[in-house]
Design a protein around this motif. Structure first.
Motif, mmCIF file in Angstrom:
data_model
loop_
_atom_site.group_PDB
_atom_site.id
_atom_site.type_symbol
_atom_site.label_atom_id
_atom_site.label_comp_id
_atom_site.label_asym_id
_atom_site.label_seq_id
_atom_site.Cartn_x
_atom_site.Cartn_y
_atom_site.Cartn_z
ATOM 1 N N THR B 117 0.839 -1.205 0.000
ATOM 2 C CA THR B 117 0.000 0.000 0.000
ATOM 3 C C THR B 117 0.867 1.247 0.000
ATOM 4 O O THR B 117 0.587 2.213 -0.731
ATOM 5 N N ALA B 118 1.928 1.223 0.804
ATOM 6 C CA ALA B 118 2.802 2.393 0.888
ATOM 7 C C ALA B 118 3.441 2.687 -0.470
ATOM 8 O O ALA B 118 3.482 3.840 -0.904
ATOM 9 N N HIS B 119 3.905 1.636 -1.149
ATOM 10 C CA HIS B 119 4.532 1.865 -2.450
ATOM 11 C C HIS B 119 3.552 2.410 -3.462
ATOM 12 O O HIS B 119 3.879 3.291 -4.262
ATOM 13 N N ILE B 120 2.323 1.900 -3.437
ATOM 14 C CA ILE B 120 1.307 2.387 -4.377
ATOM 15 C C ILE B 120 0.991 3.848 -4.094
ATOM 16 O O ILE B 120 0.897 4.674 -5.012
ATOM 17 N N ALA B 121 0.871 4.179 -2.798
ATOM 18 C CA ALA B 121 0.567 5.572 -2.446
ATOM 19 C C ALA B 121 1.728 6.479 -2.823
ATOM 20 O O ALA B 121 1.535 7.606 -3.276
ATOM 21 N N TYR B 122 2.952 5.974 -2.672
ATOM 22 C CA TYR B 122 4.150 6.723 -3.042
ATOM 23 C C TYR B 122 4.141 7.073 -4.518
ATOM 24 O O TYR B 122 4.524 8.168 -4.924
ATOM 25 N N THR B 142 -14.365 8.105 6.726
ATOM 26 C CA THR B 142 -13.514 9.151 7.310
ATOM 27 C C THR B 142 -12.042 8.801 7.150
ATOM 28 O O THR B 142 -11.222 9.686 6.922
ATOM 29 N N THR B 143 -11.708 7.518 7.257
ATOM 30 C CA THR B 143 -10.304 7.103 7.048
ATOM 31 C C THR B 143 -9.849 7.497 5.656
ATOM 32 O O THR B 143 -8.775 8.061 5.472
ATOM 33 N N ALA B 144 -10.694 7.171 4.653
ATOM 34 C CA ALA B 144 -10.326 7.472 3.271
ATOM 35 C C ALA B 144 -10.169 8.976 3.085
ATOM 36 O O ALA B 144 -9.246 9.440 2.423
ATOM 37 N N LYS B 145 -11.057 9.717 3.712
ATOM 38 C CA LYS B 145 -10.995 11.171 3.563
ATOM 39 C C LYS B 145 -9.702 11.714 4.175
ATOM 40 O O LYS B 145 -9.054 12.589 3.602
ATOM 41 N N ASP B 146 -9.317 11.132 5.332
ATOM 42 C CA ASP B 146 -8.118 11.631 6.001
ATOM 43 C C ASP B 146 -6.853 11.336 5.223
ATOM 44 O O ASP B 146 -5.866 12.048 5.357
ATOM 45 N N ILE B 178 -7.270 -1.813 -4.349
ATOM 46 C CA ILE B 178 -8.532 -1.811 -3.612
ATOM 47 C C ILE B 178 -8.280 -2.492 -2.270
ATOM 48 O O ILE B 178 -7.743 -3.601 -2.224
ATOM 49 N N ILE B 179 -8.632 -1.807 -1.183
ATOM 50 C CA ILE B 179 -8.429 -2.358 0.162
ATOM 51 C C ILE B 179 -9.797 -2.747 0.725
ATOM 52 O O ILE B 179 -10.670 -1.897 0.866
ATOM 53 N N PHE B 180 -9.956 -4.029 1.041
ATOM 54 C CA PHE B 180 -11.213 -4.502 1.606
ATOM 55 C C PHE B 180 -11.075 -4.624 3.114
ATOM 56 O O PHE B 180 -10.288 -5.436 3.597
ATOM 57 N N LEU B 181 -11.854 -3.822 3.853
ATOM 58 C CA LEU B 181 -11.836 -3.971 5.309
ATOM 59 C C LEU B 181 -12.667 -5.183 5.732
ATOM 60 O O LEU B 181 -12.548 -5.679 6.836
ATOM 61 N N SER B 182 -13.533 -5.622 4.836
ATOM 62 C CA SER B 182 -14.261 -6.862 5.065
ATOM 63 C C SER B 182 -14.582 -7.436 3.708
ATOM 64 O O SER B 182 -15.145 -6.742 2.864
ATOM 65 N N THR B 183 -14.214 -8.687 3.443
ATOM 66 C CA THR B 183 -14.374 -9.231 2.093
ATOM 67 C C THR B 183 -15.755 -9.810 1.855
ATOM 68 O O THR B 183 -16.027 -10.321 0.779
ATOM 69 N N LEU B 184 -16.643 -9.752 2.860
ATOM 70 C CA LEU B 184 -17.981 -10.295 2.676
ATOM 71 C C LEU B 184 -18.979 -9.172 2.491
ATOM 72 O O LEU B 184 -18.781 -8.068 2.984
ATOM 73 N N ASN B 185 -20.072 -9.474 1.812
ATOM 74 C CA ASN B 185 -21.145 -8.484 1.708
ATOM 75 C C ASN B 185 -22.207 -8.805 2.761
ATOM 76 O O ASN B 185 -21.995 -9.657 3.627
ATOM 77 N N ASN B 186 -23.322 -8.128 2.717
ATOM 78 C CA ASN B 186 -24.300 -8.268 3.795
ATOM 79 C C ASN B 186 -25.009 -9.608 3.849
ATOM 80 O O ASN B 186 -25.725 -9.882 4.801
ATOM 81 N N VAL B 187 -24.837 -10.450 2.833
ATOM 82 C CA VAL B 187 -25.464 -11.773 2.866
ATOM 83 C C VAL B 187 -24.408 -12.867 3.054
ATOM 84 O O VAL B 187 -24.639 -14.009 2.698
ATOM 85 N N CYS B 235 -7.859 0.515 10.155
ATOM 86 C CA CYS B 235 -8.040 1.832 9.529
ATOM 87 C C CYS B 235 -6.893 2.760 9.907
ATOM 88 O O CYS B 235 -6.334 3.457 9.047
ATOM 89 N N ARG B 236 -6.516 2.703 11.198
ATOM 90 C CA ARG B 236 -5.437 3.580 11.651
ATOM 91 C C ARG B 236 -4.135 3.230 10.942
ATOM 92 O O ARG B 236 -3.403 4.105 10.495
ATOM 93 N N LEU B 237 -3.846 1.917 10.822
ATOM 94 C CA LEU B 237 -2.601 1.492 10.176
ATOM 95 C C LEU B 237 -2.560 1.912 8.717
ATOM 96 O O LEU B 237 -1.554 2.444 8.249
ATOM 97 N N PHE B 238 -3.651 1.691 7.992
ATOM 98 C CA PHE B 238 -3.652 2.055 6.568
ATOM 99 C C PHE B 238 -3.506 3.555 6.401
ATOM 100 O O PHE B 238 -2.770 4.031 5.540
ATOM 101 N N LYS B 239 -4.209 4.300 7.276
ATOM 102 C CA LYS B 239 -4.129 5.755 7.171
ATOM 103 C C LYS B 239 -2.698 6.223 7.394
ATOM 104 O O LYS B 239 -2.178 7.044 6.638
ATOM 105 N N MET B 240 -2.056 5.666 8.434
ATOM 106 C CA MET B 240 -0.693 6.102 8.740
ATOM 107 C C MET B 240 0.261 5.756 7.614
ATOM 108 O O MET B 240 1.119 6.557 7.251
ATOM 109 N N THR B 241 0.117 4.525 7.029
ATOM 110 C CA THR B 241 1.040 4.138 5.949
ATOM 111 C C THR B 241 0.873 5.059 4.760
ATOM 112 O O THR B 241 1.853 5.522 4.185
ATOM 113 N N ILE B 242 -0.386 5.308 4.376
ATOM 114 C CA ILE B 242 -0.598 6.102 3.165
ATOM 115 C C ILE B 242 -0.079 7.521 3.367
ATOM 116 O O ILE B 242 0.603 8.073 2.489
#
Lengths: 179, 271
Positions: B117-122, B142-146, B178-187, B235-242
Motif C-alpha cells: 500500500t505504501a509503495h502504491i501511495a508513493y 472518514t479514514t479514506a478522507k483523512d 482496492i483495500i477490503f476492510l471486510s471481504t464479505l457483503n451483507n449476505v 483503519c489507523r494502520l492504513f491511514k498512517m502508511t498512506i
C-alpha cells in the motif's frame, strides 16, 4: 487500455506480465503496481481455487484443538462451583477471574506441598476463603444466617383447607345454637 | 442539439486532460513541454525506483506489534462451523469450537500488505477502501478522507469496475489498489469487488476472517473483521502508511530538486 478479464486463470500479475511480453501492453503503459508486485510478491500467488463439491476431500488440513494442562483444574472448578460469583470483565487484558485465581493457588499448593490430588481441591478452596473469596457449591441451597421464617413455608391450599374446615365447624356450632 | 454539442465538447476536453490511463509515468502529451522532459524523466525514474531497493523503505513494521494485534482482538475468528476450507492454513487452532487466527502469520501478511500500500501511495496510485459492513461505514469513509483517497461503502453496482467506461464516461481512471476492510457483503457471500478487481487486473489487499475465501485476494491479511477495536486498528494502520508514503514522496521530490509539483508529477490535477 488492453486487459485480460480471466480471473480464473493465473494471477493478476501473470496475466499482465504475459500481456507485456506479447506486446499488447506497451512497456510505458504498464500498470503502477507491476514493479512493486515484482519486487514484493505476496506469500501465496492469488490463484483462483475451484470450490470442491465432493465431500471426500475434507481430510486435509486439520486445525488443532487448543487445550492447556490447567484445563483439568478449570473443569473441576466449574463442575463444583458453577459459574462463580464474580463476572468476567473481558475488556481488561490483565483481568484475573475467580477461576484463574483458583488455578494459580492450586498450582502453587501443588508445587509447595506433599498433598495429594483429592485433598488439593479442598485445600485450595480453604486457601481462597482465607483470602476472602467465597466459593458457593453448585446445587447446594444458599447458606443463610438465620433459618427461614415458618410463615413463608405456608401454602395457600393448606390455608384454604383450614379456613373451610374452620367455616364448617362454625356453621355447625351456629346451627346447634339456632336449633 | 446544443446539449449534444456541449457534451461532445466536454467529453473531448476530458479525454485530453486524462493523459495517463493507469500509467506509471505521468506524461502530458501536449507538444509544447518537450525541452525539460528528459531531465525530469531520469529524476522521476530514480524517485520511483529507489524505494524498491530496500525491503522496508517506509518502515511499516514499526507501526504495529503482536501485542497491539492481540489487544485489538485480531486473533478471534468465527466458530468451527463457519470455517472456510481455504482459511485452515492461517488458523492457529480451535479453542472450544472458536477459531483462533495465527498472529505470527498475520504479522507477516500485514507487513507485506502495508508495504505494498505504501509503495502504491508513493507512486500516486488511487486507493479505494471497500467495506460493506454498515457498522463501520462511517469509519471507513472518514479514514479514506483523512488519507486523501477514496471509499465505497454502499451497494456495489454490478458494472462499477467492469462497465466503468459506460457508467462514468470514457477514459475513467480505475483504482490502482482496492483495500477490503471486510471481504464479505451483507449476505455473507464474497464481495463482488474481489472478483471484479481480479478481472480488471487490479491488485487487492483484504482482511480475511475465518469464514472468508482468501484465494483471489492478492495480499490477504488473516484477521478479525467484526470487532470494532480490530477494524479501528486496521483503519489507523492504513491511514498512517498512506500518509507516510505521500509525505515521503514530497520529501523525495524536494530532495531531488524538482520544483513544486506540476501537472506531470501530481495526479491531483486530473481530479
Amino acid at each position: 487500455m488492453a486487459g485480460s478479464r480471466l480471473e480464473r486463470f493465473g494471477t493478476v500479475f501473470t496475466r499482465v506480465r504475459d500481456l507485456i511480453r506479447s506486446g499488447v501492453i506497451k512497456p510505458k503503459e504498464k500498470p503502477l503496481w507491476y514493479d512493486v508486485y515484482k519486487t514484493f510478491p505476496p506469500k501465496r500467488a492469488p490463484l483462483h481455487v475451484k470450490p470442491v463439491t465432493s465431500p471426500s476431500a475434507k481430510k486435509q488440513g486439520i486445525v488443532p484443538e487448543i487445550f492447556y494442562s490447567e484445563d483439568k483444574i478449570r473443569t473441576g472448578f466449574y463442575e463444583q462451583y458453577g459459574r462463580g460469583l464474580r463476572a468476567l470483565d473481558l475488556s481488561k487484558s490483565n483481568f484475573v477471574s475467580t477461576c484463574q485465581r483458583f488455578v494459580d493457588k492450586y498450582r502453587e499448593l501443588k508445587s509447595h506441598g506433599m498433598l495429594d490430588n483429592s485433598s488439593l481441591f479442598e485445600e485450595t478452596a480453604k486457601a481462597l476463603l482465607k483470602e476472602g473469596i467465597i466459593l458457593r457449591r453448585r446445587g447446594a441451597p444458599p447458606v443463610l444466617a438465620e433459618s427461614r421464617d415458618p410463615v413463608l413455608d405456608l401454602k395457600l391450599i393448606d390455608m384454604l383447607a383450614e379456613q373451610q374446615s374452620a367455616g364448617t365447624d362454625t356453621t355447625k356450632t351456629t346451627e346447634d345454637k339456632n336449633s | 442539439m446544443a446539449v449534444r454539442a456541449l457534451t461532445r465538447g466536454f467529453r473531448y476536453s476530458r479525454a485530453a486532460t486524462v493523459a495517463s490511463p493507469c500509467g506509471g509515468h505521468h506524461y502530458v502529451t501536449a507538444p509544447s513541454v518537450k525541452p525539460p522532459q528528459p531531465q525530469a524523466d531520469d529524476v522521476t525514474e530514480k524517485i520511483l525506483n529507489q524505494p524498491l531497493e530496500k525491503p522496508d523503505f517506509f518502515r511499516v513494521a514499526e507501526l504495529f506489534s503482536l501485542k497491539d494485534l492481540f489487544d485489538a482482538r485480531v486473533h478471534l475468528g468465527h466458530k468451527k462451523g463457519c470455517r472456510h476450507r481455504l482459511m485452515e492454513p492461517y488458523l492457529y487452532g480451535c479453542r472450544l469450537d472458536h477459531d483462533i487466527i495465527d498472529l505470527d502469520q498475520t504479522m507477516e501478511h500485514l507487513q507485506l500488505a502495508l508495504n505494498f500500500t505504501a509503495h502504491i501511495a508513493y507512486r500516486g496510485g488511487i486507493i479505494l477502501f471497500v467495506s460493506r459492513r454498515r457498522q463501520f461505514g462511517h469509519l471507513v469513509e472518514t479514514t479514506a478522507k483523512d488519507c486523501g483517497e477514496y471509499a465505497h461503502t454502499r451497494y456495489w453496482q454490478g458494472g462499477l469496475l467492469t462497465n466503468a467506461n459506460i457508467q462514468y464516461g470514457p477514459g475513467v481512471r480505475l483504482p490502482d489498489l482496492i483495500i477490503f476492510l471486510s471481504t464479505l457483503n451483507n449476505v455473507f457471500q464474497q464481495h463482488v469487488g474481489i472478483r471484479d478487481a481480479a478481472k480488471m487486473n487490479i491488485p487487492t489487499v483484504g482482511v480475511v476472517d475465518s469464514n472468508c475465501n482468501p484465494s483471489l485476494v492478492t495480499y490477504p491479511v488473516p484477521g478479525n473483521d467484526d470487532t470494532p477495536a480490530a477494524v479501528e486498528l486496521y483503519c489507523r494502520l492504513f491511514k498512517m502508511t498512506i500518509n507516510r508514503a505521500k509525505d515521503r514522496r514530497k520529501q523525495m521530490e524536494l530532495l531531488h530538486g524538482l520544483s513544486a509539483p506540476t501537472s506531470q508529477t501530481s495526479r491531483y490535477a486530473l481530479k
